[in-house]
Enzyme design. Structure first.
Site, PDB file in Angstrom:
ATOM      1  N   ASP A   1       0.827  -1.204   0.000  1.00  0.00           N
ATOM      2  CA  ASP A   1       0.000   0.000   0.000  1.00  0.00           C
ATOM      3  C   ASP A   1       0.867   1.261   0.000  1.00  0.00           C
ATOM      4  O   ASP A   1       1.913   1.320   0.654  1.00  0.00           O
ATOM      5  CB  ASP A   1      -0.906  -0.018   1.241  1.00  0.00           C
TER       6      ASP A   1
ATOM      7  N   GLU B   1       1.499  -0.543  -5.018  1.00  0.00           N
ATOM      8  CA  GLU B   1       0.415   0.369  -5.389  1.00  0.00           C
ATOM      9  C   GLU B   1       1.030   1.696  -5.831  1.00  0.00           C
ATOM     10  O   GLU B   1       1.429   2.516  -5.006  1.00  0.00           O
ATOM     11  CB  GLU B   1      -0.546   0.615  -4.212  1.00  0.00           C
TER      12      GLU B   1
ATOM     13  N   ASP C   1     -11.108   1.163  -4.205  1.00  0.00           N
ATOM     14  CA  ASP C   1     -10.899   2.615  -4.236  1.00  0.00           C
ATOM     15  C   ASP C   1     -11.602   3.298  -5.409  1.00  0.00           C
ATOM     16  O   ASP C   1     -11.460   4.510  -5.593  1.00  0.00           O
ATOM     17  CB  ASP C   1      -9.393   2.923  -4.342  1.00  0.00           C
TER      18      ASP C   1
END
Length: 588
Positions: free
Chosen positions: A328, A357, A424
């Site tokens: 992340d 990410e 998201d």
């Protein structure tokens, strides 16, 4: 020729080792400006009578975007070192392009004129796990996939699917719920699951970690995770967990110690604190994810923090045999941490998948010393704009994809994590305005393109929802409320992807991109295997000519199994609005 558009650097996606023997060398030129390019190359130490000995080979054009053409040569230097340049021709003009500039003839008195690949070292290779190239992922938000053990649901958890989620609501999804539905995933053809964070945290999303060494009790325990991984592996499904190392949660023990003891805390240097005492308003006086006070940023350069997090990374691999880490906010952590992270996890499990990410150009993380892949949001953005929002033409779409593909080495593209939606982003069907035909085209593109595709849970049955938290609704398990036609469409495409290696690993070539009716034709080729995909992204029926000479070949409709011999020089395909067809092209 426009010299200012001619570009090469002997690094990154312009010059790289594809494998232990082969170099890939790329050249960029102005679009439609150069007719022919040759690679001029030789060993730097091969000389005869005072002249450097070199040879030439043709380069092939691998694609174009809105501004540039891209050319590729694959060469196997016998001594693993190379000096090289490029010979360009347009009309009657000839240019020799070297590191020192342009010449009309190739200099041979000194190799210093030329670009240099000093030595091909195996240790420097970008090597992603081979299995990833054949994997179809399924992303699960554990709190919303299935409730398999109501006894451990959070207090106040709402009945499953009884209402739309809020940022703070709970519905009781857990690891046992995933175990209970592995047959569903196996039937669909899924071979990898990516779980958003499962470690102890107060939120429903778990990106605010309180304890990196414990499963959140509302999700289950370590034995449940071991069972999940074991059952997945028995079904040929890999398991990737989500690591949040950029920041922790407010309840993380070391941060609580800093809150309690201030500047006297032994953990004060674990974080980026500007002054004491800590304050959260109007903005935190310590670094955080965005400006969220509940997510203090970790100082990953600090030796104790680094050791702690690397212990976390190796613990879950060693004890639970997980197959990958999704990282992340990976771009906000220092590169040195990720280099040591790679060394630690690869030493334990060499074929573990490291996924970062990153929403922007990620070349600095993809040089072989950090990540195996990044989440391919650039591809997702282009696909959603072309197929769903229809604010991009067919030629613009093809140009954008060619630009993305030529921004990275080939083996990076082969392992890219190709998503269309996630926790998201809005749901596919919602972005498509409720038009299932567009969703089908999105899945068609995703599952026939190079890279490792990922389906967000529920998109395959037509779930809807806007941005977070709407995109995190409870999975719909009532068959009467699932779009079974869409499910079967996705299932068939996954099966075809497994059957035809070209769909998984083949080179892509755009054969036609017509802006008048917005039809698209591209081919995937791997050795002697070619699959052609023809798409009508229009609300009107279309007659689409096949942009190949198919005489002497069999065409096999992969959706119907129909097989016919092509005898005419020109063939057309009739497609309904938002229709599509896939043909395997086989020699007689």
């Amino acid at each position: 020729m426009r010299k200012e558009a001619i570009h090469h650097r002997s690094t990154d996606h312009f010059a790289y080792a594809y494998d232990s023997e082969t170099l890939h060398l790329r050249l960029q030129t102005k679009k439609n400006d150069v007719d022919h390019v040759e690679l001029l190359f030789g060993d730097p130490y091969e000389w005869h009578d005072g002249a450097w000995q070199f040879q030439t080979m043709p380069m092939r054009k691998t694609g174009s975007d809105g501004l540039f053409d891209y050319w590729l040569a694959e060469v196997k230097p016998p001594y693993r070192r190379l000096r090289y340049g490029f010979v360009l021709r347009a009309g009657g003009e000839k240019l020799v392009y070297t590191e020192k500039g342009f010449y009309h003839e190739a200099p041979s008195d000194d190799t210093a004129y030329y670009f240099c690949f000093p030595f091909l070292h195996r240790v420097d290779l970008f090597q992603a796990p081979d299995w990833v190239k054949d994997t179809v992922w399924y992303q699960i938000f554990p709190e919303r996939f299935a409730n398999g053990n109501p006894a451990i649901s959070p207090k106040g958890a709402r009945p499953w699917g009884s209402e739309d989620p809020t940022p703070t609501s709970f519905f009781g999804g857990d690891l046992q719920g995933i175990i209970d539905h592995l047959d569903y995933l196996a039937d669909l053809g899924i071979t990898g699951i990516y779980l958003t964070p499962i470690f102890r945290a107060p939120s429903n999303h778990k990106y605010d970690t309180a304890d990196y060494f414990e499963i959140d009790p509302h999700f289950g325990d370590k034995e449940t995770l071991k069972t999940l991984v074991k059952r997945c592996h028995e079904k040929g499904i890999r398991v990737m967990l989500d690591a949040v190392f950029n920041h922790c949660g407010y309840e993380f023990g070391p941060f609580q110690d800093v809150l309690k003891n201030g500047a006297a805390s032994r953990y004060k240097d674990w974080f980026h604190i500007r002054e004491f005492p800590l304050q959260t308003e109007p903005r935190p006086n310590y670094d955080t994810f965005a400006f969220v006070p509940q997510m203090p940023k970790l100082n990953t350069a600090h030796p104790e923090v680094k050791r702690y997090l690397l212990d976390v990374a190796t613990y879950w691999i060693r004890e639970f045999d997980i197959d990958g880490w999704r990282l992340d906010v990976a771009n906000e952590i220092d590169h040195q941490f990720w280099r040591e992270f790679r060394q630690a996890v690869k030493a334990l499990k060499p074929d573990v998948y490291i996924l970062g990410e990153i929403w922007h150009d990620a070349m600095p993380w993809l040089r072989g010393d950090q990540f195996d892949a990044v989440m391919n949001y650039q591809l997702a953005d282009a696909a959603l704009r072309f197929f769903a929002k229809e604010d991009m033409s067919a030629s613009e779409f093809a140009d954008r994809l060619m630009h993305v593909l030529h921004s990275y080495p080939k083996q990076v593209n082969e392992a890219a994590f190709n998503l269309l939606g996630s926790h998201d982003t809005p749901r596919l069907l919602t972005v498509c305005g409720g038009d299932v035909r567009k969703v089908k085209l999105l899945f068609l593109f995703q599952l026939t393109f190079t890279g490792s595709p990922c389906i967000y849970y529920g998109d395959e049955i037509g779930m809807t929802g806007g941005n977070d938290p709407e995109c995190r609704k409870c999975m719909v398990w009532d068959p009467e409320k699932q779009n079974k036609e869409l499910y079967e469409h996705v299932k068939q495409l996954i099966a075809l992807r497994k059957q035809y290696r070209a769909l998984r690993r083949g080179d892509v070539a755009f054969l036609a991109a017509d802006d008048e009716v917005n039809h698209l034709v591209y081919a995937k080729t791997d050795g002697n295997e070619t699959v052609m995909i023809i798409i009508n992204r229009s609300n009107e029926a279309a007659e689409i000519p096949m942009p190949i000479d198919a005489r002497g070949k069999w065409l096999v409709n992969l959706l119907t199994g129909e097989r016919f011999a092509a005898e005419a020089e020109t063939l057309c395909v009739s497609l309904p609005p938002y229709g599509f067809v896939l043909y395997a092209v086989e020699s007689w």
